[in-house]
Design an enzyme around this catalytic site. Structure first.
Site, PDB file in Angstrom:
ATOM      1  N   LYS A  58      42.432  41.721  41.923  1.00  0.00           N
ATOM      2  CA  LYS A  58      41.288  42.522  41.490  1.00  0.00           C
ATOM      3  C   LYS A  58      41.710  43.979  41.429  1.00  0.00           C
ATOM      4  CE  LYS A  58      36.736  44.196  42.982  1.00  0.00           C
ATOM      5  NZ  LYS A  58      35.636  44.128  43.957  1.00  0.00           N
ATOM      6  N   GLU A 107      26.340  51.752  50.004  1.00  0.00           N
ATOM      7  CA  GLU A 107      27.273  50.895  50.753  1.00  0.00           C
ATOM      8  C   GLU A 107      27.755  51.498  52.066  1.00  0.00           C
ATOM      9  OE1 GLU A 107      31.260  48.177  49.950  1.00  0.00           O
ATOM     10  OE2 GLU A 107      30.471  49.465  48.371  1.00  0.00           O
TER      11      GLU A 107
END
Length: 400
Positions: free
Chosen positions: A145, A198
């Protein structure tokens, strides 16, 4: 540490914020730091600045306490590139209050601003080419990723009203982490301001919590459409894979520091004003009492949610594909007290602000199933948090 502080009404802290202060509002508390009592020393030039950082922070907190500065808390920001200097300090004064995020808040009005210049770096077309490069590296087996980002360089017709911008962000960001902090590049000073959804990691006593987010959809104004997108997100192989890579890395980073660890089997969905994200709350008990919140943050940052996997290969690929320096974007911002308690937030949905100019940032996670046009649209949706708070008419930005 928190329980010993003066308790004030949270809106007073917002009203008291001035450019150069440290401010953070979390779901649990609001902190305002003013002035500089002591800077945390940087590491050796051209060396990894994270090496020895926890020791330098602990030493500064101890020294401040010995000098009679009893309300010692280190606050500030750490950049994405660990070879760049962190901006951490002990404020002259600290005020801490309970969070009022769950309270009904009046809408904070602000006049629309006029944009003199707005440039996407890279351009939308070049960003999609970069995503294709990332996909090729993943399909070749080099990466699992990669997170690729872009910036918006915005010039306004008047100086930015940072206290008003911070107030707007705090009023709009009802469940996340609103922040502002002074930062510095060489002799250039600026403000880092944003509203991140987050939590990287928090520590209270012997317990730690991390809350990685990965896998996203833009939020709709139609509740029915939102429900459809949420169900799609929870069943999307691409997004579930992207999320699993991040959770696995966070667990791997925390496990050596924890006695116990709790990881839900499946992610849930959390909403921001503009986005929805797959979320997993990871909890655990510390292995040793001297492990601080900053130790935990250093063990995790950067997660694959903002960098990629494997971390170092993804970081190198980012420097080769992205045509700009991320600075403090996708680093971490937060605080740590003398007992080791603290909260560190992933620095996203943010901007660097100075005078009449801002540099906004947004990124998207790329895996083998990614489509460049969808990743471009995701970054555009993530820009909306800052653009709306600034009072910029987003209709004029459809092609950005």
């Amino acid at each position: 540490m928190v329980s010993k502080q003066k308790v004030v009404i949270e809106h007073e802290l917002l009203d008291e914020y001035e450019v150069g202060d440290f401010f953070i509002e979390t779901p649990k508390r609001t902190i305002l730091g003013k002035g500089v009592y002591m800077h945390v020393p940087t590491g050796e030039p051209h060396q990894n600045q994270m090496e020895g950082l926890s020791d330098r922070v602990a030493s500064v907190l101890k020294k401040a306490k010995e000098q009679g500065h009893l309300r010692s808390v280190v606050t500030g920001a750490v950049p994405f590139d660990y070879y760049k200097k962190a901006c951490l300090l002990v404020p002259e004064s600290i005020q801490i209050a309970p969070s009022l995020q769950q309270e009904e808040r009046a809408v904070s009005g602000s006049a629309s601003v006029t944009v003199n210049r707005l440039v996407s770096n890279p351009s939308p077309e070049h960003y999609k080419l970069g995503v294709m490069q990332g996909i090729e590296r993943i399909r070749s087996g080099e990466l699992d990723k990669i997170v690729l980002s872009r910036s918006l360089e915005v010039s306004l017709n008047e100086p930015i009203d940072l206290p008003q911008l911070l107030r707007n962000l705090a009023y709009q960001n009802k469940h996340g982490y609103t922040f502002a902090a002074p930062i510095e590049y060489g002799n250039q000073k600026a403000s880092l301001i944003g509203a991140s959804p987050e939590l990287l990691v928090s520590r209270q006593g012997m317990y730690a919590i991390a809350n990685p987010l990965a896998g996203s959809r833009p939020r709709s104004e139609d509740p029915v459409e939102n429900q459809r997108r949420e169900e799609e997100l929870l069943s999307s192989p691409k997004d579930l894979h992207e999320h699993a890579v991040v959770v696995e890395a966070v667990v791997k980073g925390l496990r050596p520091l924890l006695k116990t660890i709790e990881v839900p089997e499946k992610p849930s969905v959390v909403y921001t004003e503009t986005m929805m994200h797959l979320s997993t709350v990871i909890k655990g008990e510390l292995l040793k009492a001297d492990i601080s919140s900053l130790d935990l943050a250093i063990a995790l940052q950067p997660t694959p949610a903002v960098c990629g996997a494997p971390t170092e290969k993804a970081r190198q690929a980012i420097t080769e594909i992205e045509p700009f320096d991320r600075g403090f974007f996708t680093g971490t911002i937060g605080w740590c007290d003398a007992e080791g308690d603290g909260e560190w937030v992933v620095t996203i949905r943010c901007a660097e602000a100075k005078g009449d100019s801002l540099r906004l940032f947004a990124g998207a996670g790329v895996v083998s199933e990614s489509k460049p046009e969808e990743e471009l649209a995701e970054t555009g949706a993530k820009f909306q948090t800052m653009l709306r708070a600034m009072g910029i008419d987003t209709e004029q930005l459809k092609d950005i």
